[in-house]
Design an enzyme around this catalytic site. Structure first.
Site, PDB file in Angstrom:
ATOM      1  N   GLU A  14     -19.756  -5.096   8.357  1.00  0.00           N
ATOM      2  CA  GLU A  14     -18.957  -4.430   9.384  1.00  0.00           C
ATOM      3  C   GLU A  14     -19.826  -3.971  10.563  1.00  0.00           C
ATOM      4  OE1 GLU A  14     -15.491  -2.032   7.394  1.00  0.00           O
ATOM      5  OE2 GLU A  14     -17.160  -2.225   6.020  1.00  0.00           O
ATOM      6  N   SER A 150     -12.678  -3.091   5.645  1.00  0.00           N
ATOM      7  CA  SER A 150     -12.055  -3.974   6.619  1.00  0.00           C
ATOM      8  C   SER A 150     -11.358  -5.176   5.985  1.00  0.00           C
ATOM      9  CB  SER A 150     -13.086  -4.476   7.644  1.00  0.00           C
ATOM     10  OG  SER A 150     -13.486  -3.414   8.478  1.00  0.00           O
ATOM     11  N   TYR A 217      -8.672  -5.513  14.181  1.00  0.00           N
ATOM     12  CA  TYR A 217      -9.531  -5.312  15.346  1.00  0.00           C
ATOM     13  C   TYR A 217      -9.134  -6.090  16.589  1.00  0.00           C
ATOM     14  CZ  TYR A 217     -12.099  -2.993  11.739  1.00  0.00           C
ATOM     15  OH  TYR A 217     -12.437  -2.174  10.710  1.00  0.00           O
ATOM     16  N   ARG A 256     -10.309   9.091   6.075  1.00  0.00           N
ATOM     17  CA  ARG A 256      -8.972   8.498   6.164  1.00  0.00           C
ATOM     18  C   ARG A 256      -8.575   7.972   4.784  1.00  0.00           C
ATOM     19  NH1 ARG A 256      -9.398   3.474   8.756  1.00  0.00           N
ATOM     20  NH2 ARG A 256      -8.689   2.493   6.855  1.00  0.00           N
ATOM     21  N   ASP A 258      -5.965   5.631   2.669  1.00  0.00           N
ATOM     22  CA  ASP A 258      -4.996   4.534   2.825  1.00  0.00           C
ATOM     23  C   ASP A 258      -4.019   4.535   1.661  1.00  0.00           C
ATOM     24  OD1 ASP A 258      -6.386   3.761   5.077  1.00  0.00           O
ATOM     25  OD2 ASP A 258      -7.482   2.135   4.090  1.00  0.00           O
ATOM     26  N   GLU A 272      -7.287   3.747  -1.307  1.00  0.00           N
ATOM     27  CA  GLU A 272      -8.705   4.099  -1.170  1.00  0.00           C
ATOM     28  C   GLU A 272      -8.875   5.229  -0.172  1.00  0.00           C
ATOM     29  OE1 GLU A 272     -11.240   1.680   1.098  1.00  0.00           O
ATOM     30  OE2 GLU A 272      -9.730   1.269   2.624  1.00  0.00           O
ATOM     31  N   ASN A 274     -11.650   6.332   2.955  1.00  0.00           N
ATOM     32  CA  ASN A 274     -12.750   5.852   3.807  1.00  0.00           C
ATOM     33  C   ASN A 274     -13.523   7.041   4.340  1.00  0.00           C
ATOM     34  OD1 ASN A 274     -11.902   2.869   4.117  1.00  0.00           O
ATOM     35  ND2 ASN A 274     -10.035   4.036   4.472  1.00  0.00           N
ATOM     36  N   GLY A 278     -13.067   3.847  11.025  1.00  0.00           N
ATOM     37  CA  GLY A 278     -13.385   3.265  12.327  1.00  0.00           C
ATOM     38  C   GLY A 278     -13.049   4.192  13.481  1.00  0.00           C
TER      39      GLY A 278
HETATM   40  N1  LIG Z   1      -2.694  -3.219  -4.298  1.00  0.00           N
HETATM   41  C1  LIG Z   1      -2.357  -3.669  -3.084  1.00  0.00           C
HETATM   42  N2  LIG Z   1      -1.083  -4.038  -2.817  1.00  0.00           N
HETATM   43  C2  LIG Z   1      -0.735  -4.519  -1.597  1.00  0.00           C
HETATM   44  N3  LIG Z   1      -1.583  -4.667  -0.577  1.00  0.00           N
HETATM   45  C3  LIG Z   1      -2.877  -4.350  -0.787  1.00  0.00           C
HETATM   46  C4  LIG Z   1      -3.319  -3.828  -2.038  1.00  0.00           C
HETATM   47  N4  LIG Z   1      -4.646  -3.586  -1.946  1.00  0.00           N
HETATM   48  C5  LIG Z   1      -5.003  -3.930  -0.697  1.00  0.00           C
HETATM   49  N5  LIG Z   1      -3.951  -4.397   0.014  1.00  0.00           N
HETATM   50  C6  LIG Z   1      -3.991  -4.856   1.413  1.00  0.00           C
HETATM   51  O1  LIG Z   1      -5.347  -5.044   1.787  1.00  0.00           O
HETATM   52  C7  LIG Z   1      -5.744  -4.076   2.786  1.00  0.00           C
HETATM   53  C8  LIG Z   1      -7.133  -3.550   2.506  1.00  0.00           C
HETATM   54  O2  LIG Z   1      -7.184  -2.948   1.236  1.00  0.00           O
HETATM   55  P1  LIG Z   1      -8.009  -1.634   0.925  1.00  0.00           P
HETATM   56  O3  LIG Z   1      -7.951  -1.399  -0.542  1.00  0.00           O
HETATM   57  O4  LIG Z   1      -7.555  -0.518   1.793  1.00  0.00           O
HETATM   58  O5  LIG Z   1      -9.514  -2.062   1.259  1.00  0.00           O
HETATM   59  P2  LIG Z   1     -10.401  -2.003   2.585  1.00  0.00           P
HETATM   60  O6  LIG Z   1      -9.580  -1.402   3.668  1.00  0.00           O
HETATM   61  O7  LIG Z   1     -11.554  -1.151   2.196  1.00  0.00           O
HETATM   62  O8  LIG Z   1     -10.824  -3.407   2.827  1.00  0.00           O
HETATM   63  C9  LIG Z   1      -4.691  -2.986   2.716  1.00  0.00           C
HETATM   64  O9  LIG Z   1      -4.627  -2.309   3.940  1.00  0.00           O
HETATM   65  C10 LIG Z   1      -3.449  -3.791   2.354  1.00  0.00           C
HETATM   66  O10 LIG Z   1      -2.934  -4.478   3.495  1.00  0.00           O
HETATM   67 MG   LIG Z   2      -8.344   0.255   3.600  1.00  0.00          MG
END
Ligand SMILES: Nc1ncnc2c1ncn2[C@@H]1O[C@H](COP(=O)(O)OP(=O)(O)O)[C@@H](O)[C@H]1O
Ligand SMILES: [Mg+2]
Length: 309
Positions: A14, A150, A217, A256, A258, A272, A274, A278
């Site tokens: 990143e 990301s 982005y 943040r 999510d 998760e 963060n 960003g």
């Molecule tokens: N269990 C899940 N079900 C549905 N969508 C998911 C799931 N896990 C991740 N995603 C999708 O992938 C994106 C990134 O996942 P995340 O766990 O927040 O990891 P990061 O943001 O650290 O890459 C989420 O914003 C969502 O769009």
């Molecule tokens: Mg995320």
């Protein structure tokens, strides 16, 4: 006036995002009248910190080293106060598996998951357990590296035949991956500043089937709604969960969280947290702060005041 070193770039995947976050942060600090030193983090980090002797380090790094407690540990060693979460919190947040265990233990809903190191597949025959896992999690299954951001390395496996490829892809980003239950629904982010929740942002990717790297982005790829249009009780619940995550993972300064709002059950689950979200033009925390009447410069000023050792 404070002498602030902005740590940006670094070696993580990143890097480019961090350079953007860092540049915006530097501009804001300059407008606020601080003495600003930009440091692209590399082999000479310690040397440069010693030479410039900043009063505060603003950590604008994302991903490996910057968000996982490594740089924070160095700043502790050099006794330089820094922004954001401390070492132990960064360690808990940066590894999604550790974070999810903390959340699950604390009763905070997070999608069901199974996580393995590569050695489990190479030496313990974990592949033979995949059918049982697939039955427990149901398709599609989300496969993701434990320590990335990301959306890098994340794949949705629609059927059993897609799982091995998704695992290989995720393992190319790190030696621990998780298989997670897919949640179909709305994508929400709750940002916090000094432990206080900011208005919720909903991200609505326009074309992609999820909020992937490009939709994050590239301006115009995603529509953002802030404050998210939600029933009051869902807003309150999401903010309550985000606060619980902040407490359980021991965050400080800003963060943040999510979440997903399941379309079928109406339940909120936490994906998760963060520790260094960003700060780019399309990033969610600055958007949330803005909706709360805290402009970008004021946000950065607050974060610097919250710096700690
Ligand atoms: N269990 C899940 N079900 C549905 N969508 C998911 C799931 N896990 C991740 N995603 C999708 O992938 C994106 C990134 O996942 P995340 O766990 O927040 O990891 P990061 O943001 O650290 O890459 C989420 O914003 C969502 O769009
Ligand atoms: Mg995320």
């Amino acid at each position: 006036m404070t002498r602030v070193a902005v740590l940006k770039g670094g070696r993580s995947l990143e890097r480019q995002v961090s350079l953007k976050s860092g540049a915006r942060v530097q501009d804001a600090l300059e407008r606020l009248g601080h003495d600003v030193i930009g440091i692209d983090v590399g082999h000479d980090l310690v040397e440069r910190l010693r030479a410039t002797a900043p009063e505060v380090a603003f950590v604008a790094l994302h991903g490996r080293d910057g968000e996982d407690g490594t740089v924070q540990e160095l700043l502790e060693a050099l006794a330089i106060p820094y922004t954001g979460s401390g070492v132990s919190s960064c360690i808990r947040c940066a590894d999604k598996v550790i974070a999810k265990h903390h959340m699950r233990d604390a009763g905070i809903p997070t999608p069901d998951f199974f996580a393995f190191n590569e050695t489990a597949f190479k030496e313990l025959g974990a592949a033979d357990a995949l059918p049982a896992i697939e039955e427990r999690l149901d398709f599609p299954i989300v496969v993701k590296p434990a320590s990335q951001g990301s959306a890098l390395g994340i794949k949705f496996a629609a059927a059993a035949k897609d799982v091995p490829g998704a695992l290989v892809a995720a393992f190319s980003y790190g030696d621990k991956v998780l298989l997670e239950r897919h949640v179909r629904g709305r994508e929400l982010a709750v940002s916090l500043l000094d432990g206080e929740v900011l208005p919720i942002v909903e991200a609505l990717p326009r074309e992609e089937d999820f909020y992937d790297f490009e939709s994050r982005y590239e301006i115009g790829r995603t529509e953002f709604v802030c404050p998210a249009e939600l029933p009051d009780e869902i807003t309150a619940r999401a903010q309550e969960l985000a606060t619980a995550v902040w407490d359980v993972l021991g965050c400080s300064g800003f963060a943040r969280v999510d979440l997903m709002l399941c379309e079928q059950t109406g339940e909120l689950t936490v994906l998760e947290a963060n520790p260094i979200p960003g700060m780019t033009e399309t990033s969610l925390l600055p958007m949330a702060a803005d909706a709360a009447g805290i402009g970008f410069d004021a946000l950065i000023g607050r974060i610097v005041l919250l710096a700690h050792l």
